[in-house]
Design a protein around this motif. Structure first.
Motif, PDB file in Angstrom:
ATOM      1  N   ARG A   1      15.018  16.098  -5.401  1.00 26.66           N
ATOM      2  CA  ARG A   1      16.231  16.103  -6.227  1.00 26.66           C
ATOM      3  C   ARG A   1      16.170  17.135  -7.354  1.00 26.66           C
ATOM      4  O   ARG A   1      16.958  17.084  -8.291  1.00 26.66           O
ATOM      5  CB  ARG A   1      16.473  14.708  -6.782  1.00 26.66           C
ATOM      6  CG  ARG A   1      16.651  13.693  -5.662  1.00 26.66           C
ATOM      7  CD  ARG A   1      17.216  12.394  -6.096  1.00 26.66           C
ATOM      8  NE  ARG A   1      17.260  11.463  -4.973  1.00 26.66           N
ATOM      9  CZ  ARG A   1      17.959  10.339  -4.957  1.00 26.66           C
ATOM     10  NH1 ARG A   1      18.691  10.007  -6.012  1.00 26.66           N
ATOM     11  NH2 ARG A   1      17.948   9.545  -3.907  1.00 26.66           N
ATOM     12  N   GLY A   2      15.193  18.024  -7.250  1.00 20.48           N
ATOM     13  CA  GLY A   2      15.194  19.169  -8.140  1.00 20.48           C
ATOM     14  C   GLY A   2      14.152  19.191  -9.236  1.00 20.48           C
ATOM     15  O   GLY A   2      14.066  20.168  -9.986  1.00 20.48           O
ATOM     16  N   LEU A   3      13.340  18.140  -9.365  1.00 21.87           N
ATOM     17  CA  LEU A   3      12.327  18.107 -10.417  1.00 21.87           C
ATOM     18  C   LEU A   3      11.039  18.768  -9.925  1.00 21.87           C
ATOM     19  O   LEU A   3      10.637  18.590  -8.774  1.00 21.87           O
ATOM     20  CB  LEU A   3      12.038  16.648 -10.798  1.00 21.87           C
ATOM     21  CG  LEU A   3      11.104  16.419 -11.988  1.00 21.87           C
ATOM     22  CD1 LEU A   3      11.708  16.984 -13.264  1.00 21.87           C
ATOM     23  CD2 LEU A   3      10.841  14.927 -12.153  1.00 21.87           C
ATOM     24  N   ARG A   4      10.415  19.527 -10.790  1.00 17.65           N
ATOM     25  CA  ARG A   4       9.106  20.104 -10.448  1.00 17.65           C
ATOM     26  C   ARG A   4       8.042  19.016 -10.551  1.00 17.65           C
ATOM     27  O   ARG A   4       7.856  18.428 -11.626  1.00 17.65           O
ATOM     28  CB  ARG A   4       8.780  21.265 -11.384  1.00 17.65           C
ATOM     29  CG  ARG A   4       9.433  22.575 -10.952  1.00 17.65           C
ATOM     30  CD  ARG A   4       8.916  23.746 -11.758  1.00 17.65           C
ATOM     31  NE  ARG A   4       9.643  23.884 -13.013  1.00 17.65           N
ATOM     32  CZ  ARG A   4       9.515  24.923 -13.839  1.00 17.65           C
ATOM     33  NH1 ARG A   4       8.665  25.894 -13.552  1.00 17.65           N
ATOM     34  NH2 ARG A   4      10.214  24.981 -14.949  1.00 17.65           N
ATOM     35  N   VAL A   5       7.351  18.755  -9.451  1.00 20.31           N
ATOM     36  CA  VAL A   5       6.417  17.632  -9.371  1.00 20.31           C
ATOM     37  C   VAL A   5       5.130  18.066  -8.701  1.00 20.31           C
ATOM     38  O   VAL A   5       5.145  18.758  -7.673  1.00 20.31           O
ATOM     39  CB  VAL A   5       7.024  16.462  -8.563  1.00 20.31           C
ATOM     40  CG1 VAL A   5       6.017  15.322  -8.438  1.00 20.31           C
ATOM     41  CG2 VAL A   5       8.320  15.966  -9.203  1.00 20.31           C
ATOM     42  N   VAL A   6       3.994  17.629  -9.270  1.00 19.32           N
ATOM     43  CA  VAL A   6       2.691  17.747  -8.627  1.00 19.32           C
ATOM     44  C   VAL A   6       2.040  16.372  -8.642  1.00 19.32           C
ATOM     45  O   VAL A   6       2.002  15.709  -9.680  1.00 19.32           O
ATOM     46  CB  VAL A   6       1.787  18.780  -9.326  1.00 19.32           C
ATOM     47  CG1 VAL A   6       0.373  18.734  -8.744  1.00 19.32           C
ATOM     48  CG2 VAL A   6       2.363  20.177  -9.169  1.00 19.32           C
ATOM     49  N   GLY A   7       1.542  15.946  -7.488  1.00 18.24           N
ATOM     50  CA  GLY A   7       0.925  14.632  -7.374  1.00 18.24           C
ATOM     51  C   GLY A   7      -0.583  14.689  -7.456  1.00 18.24           C
ATOM     52  O   GLY A   7      -1.212  15.699  -7.100  1.00 18.24           O
ATOM     53  N   VAL A   8      -1.156  13.588  -7.942  1.00 22.12           N
ATOM     54  CA  VAL A   8      -2.611  13.420  -8.021  1.00 22.12           C
ATOM     55  C   VAL A   8      -2.974  12.162  -7.225  1.00 22.12           C
ATOM     56  O   VAL A   8      -2.428  11.087  -7.496  1.00 22.12           O
ATOM     57  CB  VAL A   8      -3.082  13.281  -9.480  1.00 22.12           C
ATOM     58  CG1 VAL A   8      -4.575  12.975  -9.536  1.00 22.12           C
ATOM     59  CG2 VAL A   8      -2.779  14.562 -10.267  1.00 22.12           C
ATOM     60  N   PRO A   9      -3.873  12.269  -6.241  1.00 22.42           N
ATOM     61  CA  PRO A   9      -4.180  11.128  -5.365  1.00 22.42           C
ATOM     62  C   PRO A   9      -5.054  10.088  -6.061  1.00 22.42           C
ATOM     63  O   PRO A   9      -6.181  10.357  -6.455  1.00 22.42           O
ATOM     64  CB  PRO A   9      -4.914  11.776  -4.191  1.00 22.42           C
ATOM     65  CG  PRO A   9      -5.579  12.971  -4.786  1.00 22.42           C
ATOM     66  CD  PRO A   9      -4.647  13.465  -5.865  1.00 22.42           C
ATOM     67  N   LYS A  10      -4.524   8.873  -6.181  1.00 30.08           N
ATOM     68  CA  LYS A  10      -5.231   7.794  -6.855  1.00 30.08           C
ATOM     69  C   LYS A  10      -5.126   6.517  -6.029  1.00 30.08           C
ATOM     70  O   LYS A  10      -4.042   6.044  -5.777  1.00 30.08           O
ATOM     71  CB  LYS A  10      -4.626   7.564  -8.241  1.00 30.08           C
ATOM     72  CG  LYS A  10      -5.205   6.418  -9.056  1.00 30.08           C
ATOM     73  CD  LYS A  10      -4.648   5.047  -8.786  1.00 30.08           C
ATOM     74  CE  LYS A  10      -3.162   5.007  -8.594  1.00 30.08           C
ATOM     75  NZ  LYS A  10      -2.748   3.637  -8.098  1.00 30.08           N
ATOM     76  N   THR A  11      -6.237   6.010  -5.584  1.00 29.48           N
ATOM     77  CA  THR A  11      -6.289   4.664  -5.016  1.00 29.48           C
ATOM     78  C   THR A  11      -7.744   4.302  -4.754  1.00 29.48           C
ATOM     79  O   THR A  11      -8.490   5.118  -4.215  1.00 29.48           O
ATOM     80  CB  THR A  11      -5.494   4.517  -3.710  1.00 29.48           C
ATOM     81  OG1 THR A  11      -5.818   3.275  -3.084  1.00 29.48           O
ATOM     82  CG2 THR A  11      -5.773   5.642  -2.729  1.00 29.48           C
ATOM     83  N   ILE A  12      -8.134   3.108  -5.131  1.00 25.49           N
ATOM     84  CA  ILE A  12      -9.504   2.689  -4.837  1.00 25.49           C
ATOM     85  C   ILE A  12      -9.688   2.484  -3.339  1.00 25.49           C
ATOM     86  O   ILE A  12     -10.806   2.482  -2.832  1.00 25.49           O
ATOM     87  CB  ILE A  12      -9.900   1.416  -5.611  1.00 25.49           C
ATOM     88  CG1 ILE A  12      -9.109   0.208  -5.123  1.00 25.49           C
ATOM     89  CG2 ILE A  12      -9.768   1.604  -7.106  1.00 25.49           C
ATOM     90  CD1 ILE A  12      -9.649  -1.120  -5.644  1.00 25.49           C
ATOM     91  N   ASP A  13      -8.583   2.304  -2.604  1.00 22.55           N
ATOM     92  CA  ASP A  13      -8.669   2.020  -1.165  1.00 22.55           C
ATOM     93  C   ASP A  13      -8.981   3.248  -0.329  1.00 22.55           C
ATOM     94  O   ASP A  13      -9.279   3.119   0.864  1.00 22.55           O
ATOM     95  CB  ASP A  13      -7.353   1.407  -0.675  1.00 22.55           C
ATOM     96  CG  ASP A  13      -7.117   0.013  -1.223  1.00 22.55           C
ATOM     97  OD1 ASP A  13      -8.102  -0.729  -1.385  1.00 22.55           O
ATOM     98  OD2 ASP A  13      -5.955  -0.332  -1.499  1.00 22.55           O
ATOM     99  N   ASN A  14      -8.881   4.449  -0.894  1.00 27.11           N
ATOM    100  CA  ASN A  14      -9.166   5.703  -0.189  1.00 27.11           C
ATOM    101  C   ASN A  14      -8.282   5.891   1.040  1.00 27.11           C
ATOM    102  O   ASN A  14      -8.685   6.536   2.012  1.00 27.11           O
ATOM    103  CB  ASN A  14     -10.646   5.769   0.226  1.00 27.11           C
ATOM    104  CG  ASN A  14     -11.082   7.177   0.605  1.00 27.11           C
ATOM    105  OD1 ASN A  14     -10.700   8.152  -0.032  1.00 27.11           O
ATOM    106  ND2 ASN A  14     -11.881   7.292   1.653  1.00 27.11           N
ATOM    107  N   ASP A  15      -7.079   5.334   1.022  1.00 30.29           N
ATOM    108  CA  ASP A  15      -6.237   5.358   2.219  1.00 30.29           C
ATOM    109  C   ASP A  15      -5.110   6.392   2.156  1.00 30.29           C
ATOM    110  O   ASP A  15      -4.126   6.285   2.890  1.00 30.29           O
ATOM    111  CB  ASP A  15      -5.646   3.971   2.482  1.00 30.29           C
ATOM    112  CG  ASP A  15      -4.808   3.440   1.334  1.00 30.29           C
ATOM    113  OD1 ASP A  15      -4.710   4.126   0.296  1.00 30.29           O
ATOM    114  OD2 ASP A  15      -4.266   2.331   1.467  1.00 30.29           O
ATOM    115  N   LEU A  16      -5.249   7.396   1.278  1.00 25.07           N
ATOM    116  CA  LEU A  16      -4.267   8.481   1.210  1.00 25.07           C
ATOM    117  C   LEU A  16      -4.651   9.590   2.180  1.00 25.07           C
ATOM    118  O   LEU A  16      -5.816  10.016   2.229  1.00 25.07           O
ATOM    119  CB  LEU A  16      -4.176   9.052  -0.201  1.00 25.07           C
ATOM    120  CG  LEU A  16      -3.135   8.427  -1.130  1.00 25.07           C
ATOM    121  CD1 LEU A  16      -3.220   9.060  -2.497  1.00 25.07           C
ATOM    122  CD2 LEU A  16      -1.731   8.595  -0.565  1.00 25.07           C
TER     123      LEU A  16
END
Length: 369
Positions: A137-152
């Motif tokens: 929708r037009g926003l500049r976004v960068v993601g950081v992978p976070k989960t203790i489950d390691n399922d990303l």
């Protein structure tokens, strides 16, 4: 050409994980060293969507001094939630029912009004799906992978996983002695809703005799047979690790609460179920230990602390280089950028040909299949 960045925001969503504060501090420092301001959003996006709940404000300007000395702390100074998806925001009606409303436009309006040029969003698959939609929708976004489950998917590991596995392994180390002293079966329930990475890694490292995980529906009789065989050889105790999302071959996952508006289903109770069935089939005393949220707390390990700092600084670099709609990911030995479209809504389960899984089988660990 996109306008230069002067101010960014950071949000932490989903379950908490050791290393989140290290991400926050590294983002703030890397941004400040570029002359950028950094705004922290409380509790996912609730700080924007429900500011009335925050006497000191739903957002705050994060300075170097504000984040100094927090990298070793567990949790997140911004707070987090898994109930604040702005695209499906739960709103209670006059009759007490909950309905989901799309409030994402309020997020975009806030960023425009406050002069925030980009967002760093730390979270798991649900949170990164939100980030991907905001990017669309037009926003500049960068993601950081976070989960203790390691399922990303698309990252070798996520921060928080190593800390969770290390603590779970320590718990198993302690349980060996008490289980052996009383000649008991100890069933240890661990987090792992739909993927068994924690159970597998901690179970092998901690010397478990059986590991039950979501990827391998189990036959309880095969687990009982493995315990009886240990007894026949004079090894009169057994440790059974169970991921919370494990299920029998003809059974369902154990639920504490079904999914409803604004809430994912809550899993739990499989440890009690397994212990009861093993006691009936073996005649042995079976006890249950549920590690639960203990796996989420505490100071991050060195690996998780460093990974979190690498991810945080890489997220700022990605924005500085003009990237958007990507997640920073660990691909040994480097951090790379992966499109959020390849991550959002996907889950990384333990593959059946996993070397780690085969290691467990070669060691004689029972997986119930």
């Amino acid at each position: 050409m996109k306008q230069p960045i002067r101010r960014i925001a950071i949000s932490t969503g989903g379950g908490d994980a050791p290393g989140l504060n290290a991400v926050i501090s590294s983002v703030v420092w890397a941004a400040a060293n570029r002359g950028w301001e950094c705004v922290g959003i409380r509790d996912g996006f609730n700080g924007i969507l429900s500011p009335q709940h925050y006497p000191r404000g739903g957002t705050e300007l994060l300075s170097r001094d504000r984040v100094r000395g927090i990298a070793h702390l567990g949790g997140t100074i911004l707070g987090t939630t898994n109930k604040g998806d702005p695209f499906h925001f739960p709103v209670r009606q006059a009759d007490g029912s909950l309905v989901e409303v799309d409030r994402s436009g309020e997020i975009l309006d806030y960023f425009k009004r406050e002069g925030i040029d980009a967002l760093v969003i730390a979270g798991g698959d649900g949170t990164l799906t939100i980030g991907n939609e905001l990017h669309r929708r037009g926003l500049r976004v960068v993601g950081v992978p976070k989960t203790i489950d390691n399922d990303l998917d698309k990252t070798h590991t996520t921060f928080g996983f190593d800390t969770a596995v290390s603590f779970a392994t320590e718990c198993l180390d302690r349980l060996h002695s008490t289980a052996e002293s009383h000649q008991r079966v100890m069933v240890v329930e661990m987090m792992g809703r739909y993927a068994g990475w924690i159970a597998l890694h901690a179970g092998i490292s901690g010397g478990a005799h059986a590991i039950l995980m979501p990827e391998i529906p189990y036959d309880i009789e095969k687990v009982a047979a493995a315990i009886r065989e240990r007894d026949a050889h004079g090894r009169l105790y057994s440790l059974v690790v169970v991921a919370e999302g494990a299920r029998a071959q003809q059974g369902q996952r154990a639920l504490l609460a079904s999914a409803e508006a604004g809430h994912a289903e809550r899993l739990g109770g499989i440890g009690e179920q397994v212990a009861r069935e093993l006691a009936e089939r073996t005649g042995k005393d079976a006890r249950v230990v549920v590690l639960g949220h203990l796996l989420r707390g505490g100071s991050p390990t060195t690996f998780d602390r460093l990974a979190a700092k690498r991810f945080g600084t890489a997220a700022v670099r990605a924005l500085d280089e003009g990237h958007s709609g990507v997640m920073v990911a660990l691909s040994h030995p480097n951090v790379i950028y992966v499109p959020l479209t390849e991550v959002a809504g996907r889950m990384k389960a333990v593959p059946p040909d996993s070397d780690t899984l085969q290691t467990g089988r070669d060691l004689g660990i029972c997986f119930g299949d």
